[in-house]
Scaffold this motif. Structure first.
Motif, mmCIF file in Angstrom:
data_model
loop_
_atom_site.group_PDB
_atom_site.id
_atom_site.type_symbol
_atom_site.label_atom_id
_atom_site.label_comp_id
_atom_site.label_asym_id
_atom_site.label_seq_id
_atom_site.Cartn_x
_atom_site.Cartn_y
_atom_site.Cartn_z
ATOM 1 N N SER A 43 22.196 41.953 20.732
ATOM 2 C CA SER A 43 23.414 42.721 21.004
ATOM 3 C C SER A 43 23.352 44.100 20.345
ATOM 4 O O SER A 43 23.803 45.095 20.927
ATOM 5 N N GLU A 44 22.778 44.180 19.149
ATOM 6 C CA GLU A 44 22.653 45.474 18.475
ATOM 7 C C GLU A 44 21.657 46.371 19.202
ATOM 8 O O GLU A 44 21.878 47.576 19.331
ATOM 9 N N VAL A 45 20.582 45.802 19.701
ATOM 10 C CA VAL A 45 19.587 46.572 20.456
ATOM 11 C C VAL A 45 20.206 47.091 21.754
ATOM 12 O O VAL A 45 20.030 48.265 22.113
ATOM 13 N N LEU A 46 20.957 46.257 22.454
ATOM 14 C CA LEU A 46 21.598 46.680 23.696
ATOM 15 C C LEU A 46 22.599 47.804 23.445
ATOM 16 O O LEU A 46 22.648 48.787 24.190
ATOM 17 N N PHE A 47 23.394 47.666 22.388
ATOM 18 C CA PHE A 47 24.354 48.708 22.044
ATOM 19 C C PHE A 47 23.622 49.987 21.666
ATOM 20 O O PHE A 47 23.986 51.075 22.116
ATOM 21 N N ASP A 62 24.625 56.321 13.618
ATOM 22 C CA ASP A 62 23.613 55.828 12.685
ATOM 23 C C ASP A 62 23.617 54.311 12.763
ATOM 24 O O ASP A 62 24.672 53.698 12.910
ATOM 25 N N ARG A 63 22.447 53.738 12.605
ATOM 26 C CA ARG A 63 22.311 52.281 12.665
ATOM 27 C C ARG A 63 22.062 51.726 11.266
ATOM 28 O O ARG A 63 21.293 52.298 10.502
ATOM 29 N N GLN A 64 22.727 50.610 10.935
ATOM 30 C CA GLN A 64 22.555 49.942 9.640
ATOM 31 C C GLN A 64 22.769 50.919 8.494
ATOM 32 O O GLN A 64 21.866 51.225 7.727
ATOM 33 N N ARG A 65 23.970 51.404 8.356
ATOM 34 C CA ARG A 65 24.320 52.397 7.339
ATOM 35 C C ARG A 65 24.943 51.709 6.125
ATOM 36 O O ARG A 65 25.790 50.825 6.269
ATOM 37 N N ILE A 66 24.533 52.135 4.940
ATOM 38 C CA ILE A 66 25.080 51.606 3.690
ATOM 39 C C ILE A 66 26.354 52.375 3.348
ATOM 40 O O ILE A 66 26.336 53.606 3.288
ATOM 41 N N ILE A 67 27.437 51.637 3.131
ATOM 42 C CA ILE A 67 28.688 52.218 2.643
ATOM 43 C C ILE A 67 29.176 51.283 1.541
ATOM 44 O O ILE A 67 29.505 50.122 1.800
ATOM 45 N N GLY A 68 29.201 51.797 0.331
ATOM 46 C CA GLY A 68 29.555 50.953 -0.808
ATOM 47 C C GLY A 68 28.520 49.868 -0.983
ATOM 48 O O GLY A 68 27.311 50.126 -0.975
ATOM 49 N N ASN A 69 28.982 48.634 -1.093
ATOM 50 C CA ASN A 69 28.078 47.486 -1.211
ATOM 51 C C ASN A 69 27.908 46.750 0.113
ATOM 52 O O ASN A 69 27.543 45.583 0.133
ATOM 53 N N TYR A 70 28.203 47.447 1.198
ATOM 54 C CA TYR A 70 28.124 46.842 2.530
ATOM 55 C C TYR A 70 27.138 47.608 3.402
ATOM 56 O O TYR A 70 26.904 48.797 3.206
ATOM 57 N N ILE A 71 26.607 46.895 4.394
ATOM 58 C CA ILE A 71 25.795 47.525 5.427
ATOM 59 C C ILE A 71 26.564 47.350 6.727
ATOM 60 O O ILE A 71 26.839 46.228 7.144
ATOM 61 N N ASP A 73 27.015 47.908 10.883
ATOM 62 C CA ASP A 73 26.091 47.901 12.021
ATOM 63 C C ASP A 73 25.819 49.312 12.531
ATOM 64 O O ASP A 73 24.672 49.718 12.676
ATOM 65 N N PHE A 74 26.892 50.070 12.812
ATOM 66 C CA PHE A 74 26.760 51.431 13.326
ATOM 67 C C PHE A 74 27.815 52.306 12.680
ATOM 68 O O PHE A 74 28.931 51.858 12.423
ATOM 69 N N TYR A 75 27.455 53.568 12.444
ATOM 70 C CA TYR A 75 28.381 54.501 11.806
ATOM 71 C C TYR A 75 28.294 55.859 12.486
ATOM 72 O O TYR A 75 27.198 56.352 12.764
ATOM 73 N N VAL A 76 29.468 56.445 12.755
ATOM 74 C CA VAL A 76 29.557 57.781 13.322
ATOM 75 C C VAL A 76 30.138 58.685 12.246
ATOM 76 O O VAL A 76 31.333 58.619 11.944
ATOM 77 N N LYS A 77 29.282 59.518 11.638
ATOM 78 C CA LYS A 77 29.714 60.385 10.533
ATOM 79 C C LYS A 77 30.821 61.339 10.951
ATOM 80 O O LYS A 77 31.776 61.537 10.206
ATOM 81 N N LEU A 81 33.824 56.633 11.801
ATOM 82 C CA LEU A 81 33.999 55.436 12.624
ATOM 83 C C LEU A 81 32.865 54.446 12.394
ATOM 84 O O LEU A 81 31.692 54.808 12.447
ATOM 85 N N ILE A 82 33.254 53.207 12.171
ATOM 86 C CA ILE A 82 32.299 52.107 12.034
ATOM 87 C C ILE A 82 32.424 51.218 13.263
ATOM 88 O O ILE A 82 33.527 50.888 13.673
ATOM 89 N N VAL A 83 31.286 50.838 13.845
ATOM 90 C CA VAL A 83 31.274 49.884 14.949
ATOM 91 C C VAL A 83 30.570 48.638 14.440
ATOM 92 O O VAL A 83 29.413 48.693 14.014
ATOM 93 N N GLU A 84 31.289 47.534 14.461
ATOM 94 C CA GLU A 84 30.752 46.246 14.019
ATOM 95 C C GLU A 84 30.624 45.316 15.213
ATOM 96 O O GLU A 84 31.579 45.158 15.987
#
Length: 141
Positions: A43-47, A62-71, A73-77, A81-84
């Motif tokens: 699903s991540e590859v298709l997205f 961005d794919r697999q972005r670190i924010i705090g102590n979390y990773i 799935d996708f992040y739009v700087k 916006l985070i897409v999970e």
């Protein structure tokens, strides 16, 4: 008063930037992000195929972005916006997801969640839902 900058347009609607500065970052998670990228979850590859190289309304993901102590799935700087993409494992992680989402939202970020099933079975609908979320959250200055 600061004037909002335009990030892109979706169906003729102006989408404004919402860049969130100084996000926390745990460098100890770097090896895990590399491992997660290589896993190739379908699903991540298709997205990713839909959004990479600014293929979705000229928005940079961005794919697999670190924010705090979390990773995430996708992040739009530019939008903050985070897409999970939630697979079956999230069925038993509701409390964890609630705490995680609250942390991310308290940083000023927005979180869009979509199911693994929707990406695999209804990709065009999932992408339209993402468009609608972006318009609803980023179109008014």
């Amino acid at each position: 008063m600061l004037e909002k900058q335009i990030a892109t347009h979706i169906d003729g609607i102006i989408i404004y930037r919402n860049f969130v500065k100084n996000l926390p970052y745990n460098p100890k998670l770097i090896p895990l992000t590399k491992q997660k990228r290589k896993q190739g979850i379908l699903s991540e590859v298709l997205f990713w195929q839909q959004v990479r190289n600014k293929g979705f309304h000229q928005i940079d993901f961005d794919r697999q972005r670190i924010i705090g102590n979390y990773i995430v799935d996708f992040y739009v700087k530019t939008l903050g916006l985070i897409v999970e993409i939630d697979g079956f494992s999230h069925d038993t992680k509701q409390q964890y997801d609630t705490v995680r989402t609250a942390f991310l939202e308290n940083l000023g970020l927005k979180v869009f969640r979509i199911t693994d099933w929707d990406i695999k079975q209804n990709l065009s609908v999932a992408m339209k839902d993402l468009e609608n979320f972006i318009i609803a959250n980023y179109s008014a200055p």
